[in-house]
Design a protein around this motif. Sequence first.
Motif, PDB file in Angstrom:
ATOM      1  N   ASN A   1       0.820  -1.215   0.000  1.00 47.54           N
ATOM      2  CA  ASN A   1       0.000   0.000   0.000  1.00 47.54           C
ATOM      3  C   ASN A   1       0.852   1.262   0.000  1.00 47.54           C
ATOM      4  N   TYR A   2       2.006   1.193   0.645  1.00 45.92           N
ATOM      5  CA  TYR A   2       2.911   2.343   0.636  1.00 45.92           C
ATOM      6  C   TYR A   2       3.361   2.640  -0.792  1.00 45.92           C
ATOM      7  N   ARG A   3       3.710   1.597  -1.524  1.00 50.27           N
ATOM      8  CA  ARG A   3       4.180   1.780  -2.902  1.00 50.27           C
ATOM      9  C   ARG A   3       3.064   2.332  -3.791  1.00 50.27           C
ATOM     10  N   ARG A   4       1.862   1.807  -3.610  1.00 45.49           N
ATOM     11  CA  ARG A   4       0.739   2.290  -4.415  1.00 45.49           C
ATOM     12  C   ARG A   4       0.444   3.761  -4.125  1.00 45.49           C
ATOM     13  N   ALA A   5       0.381   4.092  -2.825  1.00 40.10           N
ATOM     14  CA  ALA A   5       0.065   5.457  -2.435  1.00 40.10           C
ATOM     15  C   ALA A   5       1.183   6.422  -2.796  1.00 40.10           C
ATOM     16  N   ALA A   6       2.446   5.966  -2.632  1.00 35.26           N
ATOM     17  CA  ALA A   6       3.580   6.837  -2.949  1.00 35.26           C
ATOM     18  C   ALA A   6       3.663   7.104  -4.445  1.00 35.26           C
ATOM     19  N   LYS A   7       3.269   6.131  -5.233  1.00 39.86           N
ATOM     20  CA  LYS A   7       3.335   6.276  -6.687  1.00 39.86           C
ATOM     21  C   LYS A   7       2.339   7.329  -7.175  1.00 39.86           C
ATOM     22  N   LEU A   8       1.124   7.275  -6.662  1.00 38.78           N
ATOM     23  CA  LEU A   8       0.078   8.192  -7.107  1.00 38.78           C
ATOM     24  C   LEU A   8      -0.045   9.424  -6.209  1.00 38.78           C
ATOM     25  N   GLY A   9       0.412   9.307  -4.968  1.00 38.15           N
ATOM     26  CA  GLY A   9       0.077  10.292  -3.952  1.00 38.15           C
ATOM     27  C   GLY A   9      -1.169   9.757  -3.258  1.00 38.15           C
ATOM     28  N   LEU A  10      -1.179   9.742  -1.920  1.00 35.50           N
ATOM     29  CA  LEU A  10      -2.293   9.125  -1.199  1.00 35.50           C
ATOM     30  C   LEU A  10      -3.627   9.748  -1.570  1.00 35.50           C
ATOM     31  N   ARG A  11      -3.653  11.058  -1.737  1.00 39.33           N
ATOM     32  CA  ARG A  11      -4.919  11.715  -2.056  1.00 39.33           C
ATOM     33  C   ARG A  11      -5.471  11.206  -3.388  1.00 39.33           C
ATOM     34  N   LYS A  12      -4.618  11.148  -4.395  1.00 37.76           N
ATOM     35  CA  LYS A  12      -5.057  10.656  -5.703  1.00 37.76           C
ATOM     36  C   LYS A  12      -5.448   9.183  -5.611  1.00 37.76           C
ATOM     37  N   TYR A  13      -4.705   8.429  -4.815  1.00 39.43           N
ATOM     38  CA  TYR A  13      -5.001   7.005  -4.644  1.00 39.43           C
ATOM     39  C   TYR A  13      -6.404   6.819  -4.050  1.00 39.43           C
ATOM     40  N   ILE A  14      -6.721   7.582  -2.990  1.00 41.87           N
ATOM     41  CA  ILE A  14      -8.037   7.446  -2.357  1.00 41.87           C
ATOM     42  C   ILE A  14      -9.127   7.991  -3.269  1.00 41.87           C
ATOM     43  N   TYR A  15      -8.860   9.085  -3.968  1.00 38.84           N
ATOM     44  CA  TYR A  15      -9.832   9.600  -4.932  1.00 38.84           C
ATOM     45  C   TYR A  15     -10.195   8.514  -5.942  1.00 38.84           C
ATOM     46  N   ASP A  16      -9.183   7.834  -6.463  1.00 38.65           N
ATOM     47  CA  ASP A  16      -9.419   6.795  -7.464  1.00 38.65           C
ATOM     48  C   ASP A  16     -10.214   5.634  -6.877  1.00 38.65           C
ATOM     49  N   ARG A  17      -9.859   5.217  -5.660  1.00 39.34           N
ATOM     50  CA  ARG A  17     -10.546   4.084  -5.043  1.00 39.34           C
ATOM     51  C   ARG A  17     -12.008   4.408  -4.734  1.00 39.34           C
ATOM     52  N   LEU A  18     -12.267   5.674  -4.430  1.00 38.54           N
ATOM     53  CA  LEU A  18     -13.631   6.095  -4.117  1.00 38.54           C
ATOM     54  C   LEU A  18     -14.402   6.561  -5.346  1.00 38.54           C
ATOM     55  N   ASN A  19     -13.719   6.575  -6.505  1.00 39.57           N
ATOM     56  CA  ASN A  19     -14.324   7.090  -7.728  1.00 39.57           C
ATOM     57  C   ASN A  19     -14.836   8.514  -7.486  1.00 39.57           C
ATOM     58  N   TYR A  20     -13.993   9.314  -6.838  1.00 48.32           N
ATOM     59  CA  TYR A  20     -14.354  10.670  -6.434  1.00 48.32           C
ATOM     60  C   TYR A  20     -13.737  11.681  -7.387  1.00 48.32           C
ATOM     61  N   ASN A  21     -14.575  12.558  -7.918  1.00 46.91           N
ATOM     62  CA  ASN A  21     -14.113  13.621  -8.807  1.00 46.91           C
ATOM     63  C   ASN A  21     -14.342  14.954  -8.113  1.00 46.91           C
ATOM     64  N   GLU A  22     -13.257  15.569  -7.686  1.00 45.32           N
ATOM     65  CA  GLU A  22     -13.357  16.807  -6.924  1.00 45.32           C
ATOM     66  C   GLU A  22     -14.070  17.907  -7.702  1.00 45.32           C
ATOM     67  N   GLN A  23     -13.799  18.017  -8.991  1.00 45.50           N
ATOM     68  CA  GLN A  23     -14.401  19.087  -9.778  1.00 45.50           C
ATOM     69  C   GLN A  23     -15.910  18.930  -9.904  1.00 45.50           C
ATOM     70  N   ASP A  24     -16.395  17.669  -9.931  1.00 48.16           N
ATOM     71  CA  ASP A  24     -17.840  17.454  -9.960  1.00 48.16           C
ATOM     72  C   ASP A  24     -18.487  17.978  -8.682  1.00 48.16           C
ATOM     73  N   ILE A  25     -17.832  17.723  -7.550  1.00 49.59           N
ATOM     74  CA  ILE A  25     -18.362  18.165  -6.266  1.00 49.59           C
ATOM     75  C   ILE A  25     -18.316  19.685  -6.157  1.00 49.59           C
ATOM     76  N   ILE A  26     -17.234  20.293  -6.618  1.00 53.11           N
ATOM     77  CA  ILE A  26     -17.120  21.749  -6.578  1.00 53.11           C
ATOM     78  C   ILE A  26     -18.163  22.373  -7.498  1.00 53.11           C
ATOM     79  N   GLY A  27     -18.384  21.741  -8.655  1.00 53.57           N
ATOM     80  CA  GLY A  27     -19.418  22.228  -9.567  1.00 53.57           C
ATOM     81  C   GLY A  27     -20.789  22.199  -8.912  1.00 53.57           C
ATOM     82  N   GLU A  28     -21.053  21.163  -8.110  1.00 54.52           N
ATOM     83  CA  GLU A  28     -22.322  21.063  -7.400  1.00 54.52           C
ATOM     84  C   GLU A  28     -22.427  22.165  -6.353  1.00 54.52           C
TER      85      GLU A  28
END
Length: 246
Positions: free
Chosen positions: A128-155
């Motif tokens: 998990n360290y390698r996965r998170a370090a490769k993408l950055g933990l924030r991007k990793y969790i965004y991807d796992r949650l299928n979360y799009n920040e811009q969609d939420i900000i648009g809302e």
Amino acid sequence: MKQNRLDLVPVKLQEVDSISMGVLPNGETFLSLQGLAKFCGVAPSSIIMLAQDWAKGEAQLKTRGKQIAELIQEWTDSSEIPTSLYVEIESQYSVSDMIHAVPESIVMAITDYYAHYAQVTKSEAVRNYRRAAKLGLRKYIYDRLNYNEQDIIGESWKLFQERVLNNECPKGYFTMFDEGTTIIASLIRNNIVVDDSIMPDGSLGIHWAKYWKDQSLESKYTPRIKIIHQYPESYRQGNPPIFNGG
């Protein structure tokens, strides 16, 4: 020792591979204490006891705590060491209506410890360290949650516009919502989610009402009047009457 508590509601909270993770209104990600334990491949009791001893100031005196403290300083790029490894945030999905949220920088520091510095390193932590370090933990969790920040900000912009269009201030008066629109717009512009859980105008109204009463302004100016503030349908608030300032 009392833990820090934030009156925030996650904009996204979900279990992925049995790991509870989420996103706060400011875009920062977190894992729950138990989610962090699974992320690092250790027993939940190990992380929970670490957090409890940390709050007491005892963990930092031991070898593991000292190493984790150094890693936290590195990951946060700060000389300060937090007094708690988590914050409490509201969660309707938790039995206790509260979740112990471990901020992303502390997640990475503790995962780093179990991946590289523990007496017995954990394969889950390494993976998990390698996965998170490769993408950055924030991007990793965004991807796992299928979360799009811009969609939420648009809302957030959509809901903000709806409140503006549905609430016209009576002539000769002003509302704290009108006065606070620049603040709300600035929050959204800086990628802070503004929904029914974050409404700065509510806090502004409370403080203004107290000031108005303390200063006896009604005797100097016209009395305030009540109006109905129309909230978007998705808001939990029920369009209560509010006072306008004159």
